[in-house]
Design a protein around this motif. Structure first.
Motif, PDB file in Angstrom:
ATOM      1  N   HIS A 441      48.946  34.347  40.150  1.00  0.00           N
ATOM      2  CA  HIS A 441      50.399  34.531  40.168  1.00  0.00           C
ATOM      3  C   HIS A 441      50.998  34.603  38.775  1.00  0.00           C
ATOM      4  CE1 HIS A 441      50.206  30.142  39.481  1.00  0.00           C
ATOM      5  NE2 HIS A 441      51.379  30.315  38.887  1.00  0.00           N
ATOM      6  N   ASP A 442      50.331  34.014  37.786  1.00  0.00           N
ATOM      7  CA  ASP A 442      50.902  33.825  36.451  1.00  0.00           C
ATOM      8  C   ASP A 442      50.747  35.037  35.550  1.00  0.00           C
ATOM      9  OD1 ASP A 442      52.410  31.919  35.199  1.00  0.00           O
ATOM     10  OD2 ASP A 442      50.813  30.476  34.988  1.00  0.00           O
ATOM     11  N   HIS A 443      49.847  35.950  35.903  1.00  0.00           N
ATOM     12  CA  HIS A 443      49.505  37.061  35.011  1.00  0.00           C
ATOM     13  C   HIS A 443      49.509  38.382  35.759  1.00  0.00           C
ATOM     14  CE1 HIS A 443      47.667  33.463  33.082  1.00  0.00           C
ATOM     15  NE2 HIS A 443      48.158  34.026  32.005  1.00  0.00           N
ATOM     16  N   GLY A 444      49.291  39.450  35.011  1.00  0.00           N
ATOM     17  CA  GLY A 444      49.352  40.790  35.576  1.00  0.00           C
ATOM     18  C   GLY A 444      48.215  41.099  36.531  1.00  0.00           C
ATOM     19  N   ARG A 445      48.401  42.155  37.296  1.00  0.00           N
ATOM     20  CA  ARG A 445      47.431  42.604  38.282  1.00  0.00           C
ATOM     21  C   ARG A 445      46.271  43.334  37.598  1.00  0.00           C
ATOM     22  NH1 ARG A 445      47.828  40.806  43.656  1.00  0.00           N
ATOM     23  NH2 ARG A 445      49.987  40.820  44.377  1.00  0.00           N
ATOM     24  N   ILE A 446      45.056  43.117  38.100  1.00  0.00           N
ATOM     25  CA  ILE A 446      43.871  43.770  37.547  1.00  0.00           C
ATOM     26  C   ILE A 446      43.956  45.286  37.736  1.00  0.00           C
ATOM     27  CG2 ILE A 446      42.513  43.492  39.661  1.00  0.00           C
ATOM     28  CD1 ILE A 446      41.146  43.138  36.072  1.00  0.00           C
ATOM     29  N   ILE A 447      44.563  45.734  38.839  1.00  0.00           N
ATOM     30  CA  ILE A 447      44.685  47.165  39.092  1.00  0.00           C
ATOM     31  C   ILE A 447      45.564  47.824  38.038  1.00  0.00           C
ATOM     32  CG2 ILE A 447      46.724  47.142  40.612  1.00  0.00           C
ATOM     33  CD1 ILE A 447      43.575  48.992  41.586  1.00  0.00           C
ATOM     34  N   CYS A 448      46.556  47.093  37.534  1.00  0.00           N
ATOM     35  CA  CYS A 448      47.439  47.620  36.487  1.00  0.00           C
ATOM     36  C   CYS A 448      46.718  47.649  35.140  1.00  0.00           C
ATOM     37  CB  CYS A 448      48.711  46.783  36.397  1.00  0.00           C
ATOM     38  SG  CYS A 448      49.724  46.836  37.895  1.00  0.00           S
TER      39      CYS A 448
END
Length: 631
Positions: A441-448
């Motif tokens: 929840h704290d960081h960006g998405r791996i897909i991005c």
């Protein structure tokens, strides 16, 4: 009273007798003049009178009657466990209440300050407005049953779930979010997870209507209650806590472990008199022994673990959820804020010591105590020192995002630091295990990080790595179908609603990702060796940019990694060689194996027969292989 596993603060709040239809309000304040162990830093609240008022005063009209507030009577509180007077408990009882949900607050009067309206620090329900506390008379009841067989944490496959975002796209208008989760449990079970880590369900700070206030829950105000927003069903007001109990029962019936995300580093307290009640119950809030900087100050009002009353309050909150809701683990948020490296008698080490004692008294086995400490490898040493089960292993995420997001003509696709990232069990004491992940929840998405949904295949070798390394792998809700709501590191757009788009599961990209995650979950479940701490080659020299003589390790030029995994169980003796291709072109691997084979690739279900003791085969672009053989 049965004193085994006794939790003092659990005896306070609005205590309801559903048979007699009465409520007893009990508000405790510690007093160092009566028991010097309660606190060293802090003072007396200088209270002259406490009364309670709320809509229970006029059940038909639900009108708060300020002129007829019910006064609470102060008496010394003797803790029956050690027969020590620890402070003062203010008490009042209200009889013969009709069934329903009621809201209330305490009016606190001081010697030298204006009266304040303060919520209940041990309240079980969050009110619908104005940060009120609540209680229920009557309604449905439920007893939570423990999971039939709690597995060791290393065997868990964890799904981090944000209650609001997870349910926003499909829940009914007359359905509480926690009720709606139940309807997706079969989906999660089919995905292959066996544990859910729920982001905080405890009440957070708000000034108006609870339903209008969105939060991740990391600004808590109470630790014994459930946020109104999560249990509010407009058509059924008396069930609330029952919804959470029913959800946990449904999880346990499916063999899904339940982890509570608990925020015990800090609490939110904002004028006028909103937030953490144990801050506002003191004439001079700075005198509250519950609040004050203990270690690293980061957010809101730090809880002061230098004082015994604070530790008792937090420990008892943990025991409350363990006793009444049969949770299977606790994830402790931001433990940097209550850990001092050279202080074993206060803060995190002391808290976990007392929790382990309480768990032992309850014969609770394999209960998970998980830390979110630092975003680096230092968290491993702290996990060992304080006797936690696990810590969030953020280098797995950080390195993966770094490699995916920083590629250029002059930059290698991966670097030698990937070997330390993959050797997840390195540094953990026996019996302790990491929690690796690619996103949370704290960081960006791996897909991005990989360039968006059109480039989803670039994330595949990282996915395979996650489920073939030691630890309890965790995915964040929506990761399994490529949710691309990214999260900025700071700013107004950081904590906002990001409803999951469940139609993504049916899209080509989402369906492909979902299929791979299901496959990897199944492989993880079926093969114990992938859950062992064994990894080779371990302690890789980061100056070495090519495979070793066995063909294992890291090849920087071709963006390949090959590692070995195995277990030492005589009953199920397994060996694995995992080959990962991080490049955008097919690559050949050539590595030594200890058996002539054949070896089966669990991803393609094809077999490979070694030639002269070596496997020589091609690995597709942005893909991998999991070569398996029983000894």
């Amino acid at each position: 009273m049965d004193l085994e596993g006794y939790a003092m603060y659990e005896q306070f709040g609005a205590i309801v007798d559903h048979k007699k239809k009465n409520v007893t309000f009990k508000l405790f304040l510690p007093d160092a003049s009566k028991d010097p162990r309660q606190y060293e830093g802090g003072g007396l609240p200088n209270i002259t009178r406490i009364s309670v008022l709320g809509d229970f005063q006029t059940p038909k009209s639900k009108r708060w009657d300020e002129n007829n507030a019910i006064e609470l009577t102060p008496t010394d509180y003797t803790d029956p466990r050690d027969n020590v007077v620890k402070g003062v408990v203010y008490t009042a009882q209200v009889e013969d209440l009709p069934e329903g949900f009621y809201e209330y607050k305490y009016r606190v009067e001081f010697k030298n300050a204006e009266p304040r309206m303060v919520s209940d620090p041990c309240g079980r329900w969050d009110g619908a407005s104005n940060q009120n506390s609540g209680f229920v008379i009557g309604g449905e009841s439920a007893e939570v049953l423990p999971i039939s067989s709690r597995s060791p944490y290393k065997d868990w496959r964890v799904y981090e779930l944000m209650i609001d975002d997870f349910t926003a796209g499909y829940r009914d208008k007359n359905e509480a979010p926690i009720q709606a989760i139940v309807r997706k449990l079969d989906y999660l079970q089919d995905l292959g997870i066996n544990a859910i880590e729920f982001m905080p369900w405890t009440p957070w700070s708000y000034s108006g209507e609870a339903a209008d206030t969105f939060s991740w829950g990391y600004n808590p105000v109470q630790h014994f209650g459930v946020a109104h927003r999560y249990v509010n069903n407009p058509k059924e007001e008396t069930s609330k806590l029952v919804y959470l109990k029913q959800l946990i029962n449904e999880c346990h019936a499916r063999g899904i472990h339940v982890i509570m995300d608990a925020v015990f580093n800090h609490a939110d307290a904002a004028p006028p008199n909103l937030g953490f009640p144990y801050y506002w119950l003191y004439e001079e809030p700075a005198d509250s022994p519950y609040v004050g900087q203990f270690a690293q100050h980061d957010y809101f009002r730090d809880l002061d673990y230098g004082n015994r009353c604070t530790l008792d309050y937090v420990r008892d909150a943990c025991l409350y959820w363990i006793d009444n809701f049969q949770i299977d683990g606790i994830r402790f948020d931001n433990t940097l804020g209550f850990y001092q490296a050279d202080n074993r008698g206060h803060g995190l080490p002391k808290l976990l010591t007392e929790l382990r004692a309480g768990l032992s008294e309850r014969d609770q086995k394999n209960f998970a105590l998980i830390l979110e400490h630092s975003w680096d490898y230092d968290a491993i040493d702290v996990t060992n020192k304080v006797g936690a089960t696990s810590c969030w292993y953020d280098p797995f995420r950080a390195r993966s995002h770094e490699f995916l997001g920083c590629q250029s003509v002059d930059t290698p696709v991966i670097a030698a630091s990937i070997m330390r990232m993959l050797d997840t069990s390195l540094g953990f004491d026996l019996g302790r295990t990491p929690t690796p992940y690619l996103e949370n929840h704290d960081h960006g998405r791996i897909i991005c990080a990989g360039g968006g949904r059109d480039n989803w295949r670039r994330t595949q070798p990282y996915m395979i790595a996650l489920f073939t390394c030691a630890g309890a792998p965790m995915i964040y809700n929506g990761q399994e179908f490529g949710s691309d709501h990214d999260v900025p590191d700071e700013g107004a757009d950081r904590i906002i609603p990001r409803p999951l788009d469940w139609s993504f599961v049916e899209h080509d990209t989402g369906a492909s990702l979902h299929k791979i995650y299901r496959t990897l979950m199944r492989i993880r479940e079926e093969h114990p060796a992938l859950r062992s701490p064994n990894f080779a080659p371990s302690i890789w020299d980061e100056g070495q940019t090519q495979f070793n003589r066995q063909g294992l390790g890291f090849d920087q030029e071709r963006a390949l990694v090959v590692y070995r995994r195995w277990n030492d169980d005589d009953d199920v003796s397994e060996q694995f060689f995992v080959a990962l291709n991080f490049s955008d072109a097919a690559q050949e691997v050539d590595f030594e194996v200890p058996h002539s084979g054949p070896w089966r690739d669990l991803l393609s279900d094809k077999t490979v027969t070694p030639v002269e003791g070596r496997i020589k085969t091609e690995i597709g672009a942005s893909w991998g292989a999991i070569f398996y053989r029983k000894k």
